[in-house]
Design an enzyme around this catalytic site. Sequence first.
Site, short mmCIF file in Angstrom:
data_model
loop_
_atom_site.label_atom_id
_atom_site.label_comp_id
_atom_site.label_asym_id
_atom_site.label_seq_id
_atom_site.Cartn_x
_atom_site.Cartn_y
_atom_site.Cartn_z
N HIS A 1 -11.79 -0.51 5.87
CA HIS A 1 -10.35 -0.74 5.79
C HIS A 1 -9.59 -0.04 6.92
O HIS A 1 -8.93 -0.71 7.71
CB HIS A 1 -9.86 -0.28 4.41
N HIS B 1 -0.78 5.20 8.02
CA HIS B 1 -1.94 4.42 7.58
C HIS B 1 -2.17 3.32 8.60
O HIS B 1 -1.24 2.62 8.99
CB HIS B 1 -1.69 3.79 6.20
N HIS C 1 -5.36 0.55 10.67
CA HIS C 1 -6.65 -0.14 10.64
C HIS C 1 -7.26 -0.15 12.04
O HIS C 1 -7.82 -1.16 12.47
CB HIS C 1 -6.50 -1.59 10.16
N GLU D 1 0.81 -1.22 0.00
CA GLU D 1 0.00 0.00 0.00
C GLU D 1 0.84 1.28 0.00
O GLU D 1 0.40 2.32 0.52
CB GLU D 1 -0.95 -0.01 1.19
MN MN Z 1 -4.25 -1.10 4.89
#
Ligand code: MN
Length: 237
Positions: free
Chosen positions: A166, A96, A98, A77
Amino acid sequence: MSDLDRQFQDLVTANRILAREEVVDAFGHVSIRHPEHPGRYILSQSRAPELVDTLDLMEYTLDGDPLDQQGRTMYSERPIHGGVYEARSDVMAVVHNHSPAVLPFGVTGQPLRPMFHLAAIIGPQLPVWDIRDNFQDTSLLVTTMEQGRDLAATLGDGRAALMRGHGCVVAGSTLKEAVMASVYLQVNARLLLQSLPLGEVKYLSPGEIELMSQSQVRPTSLARAWEYWAVRAGRSV
Ligand code: MN
């Protein structure tokens, strides 16, 4: 230690902090824009953040191409980072994650807005990006620059955006700012999950958000929080 080495050490510390505070687990990542080459960013090889060390750090072009891969595996990603750096010259760090507390707000339409003072740093409202809007059925992973740019467009000039089903992306003008916003985004989400069942939530006003977030990004405030989180994560500062 050179300034560059110091910043690489801080990036390792950021990985450990986000793991210790359970913002990330085996997955999730944090990057910095290269301090000397604004068209590049620094991100670990594919590894759980809690285990990341200096030798794991890799240099990428904004398109996500490694400058010296050395056979290391890479996070798929990367376009999340490249997309944001490309769109936002003011952004020097990207997270980033989750966070399970944040996830419900990306799938229900329930807004995630700051409801306590230390969450002011997340900004007044967090847009929700749905990868399905423009890319139909996918693995939900942001693996192309087209997707990364689409996500960055939803982020706009904001601090953070939710990613439907996500996680989220958080941007900072410094690494410490991005880490602080990521931690308090999660705390705020947990508090909202506790508060919403009790009744109508009184969120911070735009003026309160402005005043408090200014206070939070002062170097002394950031340093105080950073020292606390770093020591909890077993890192010296
Ligand atoms: Mn991810």
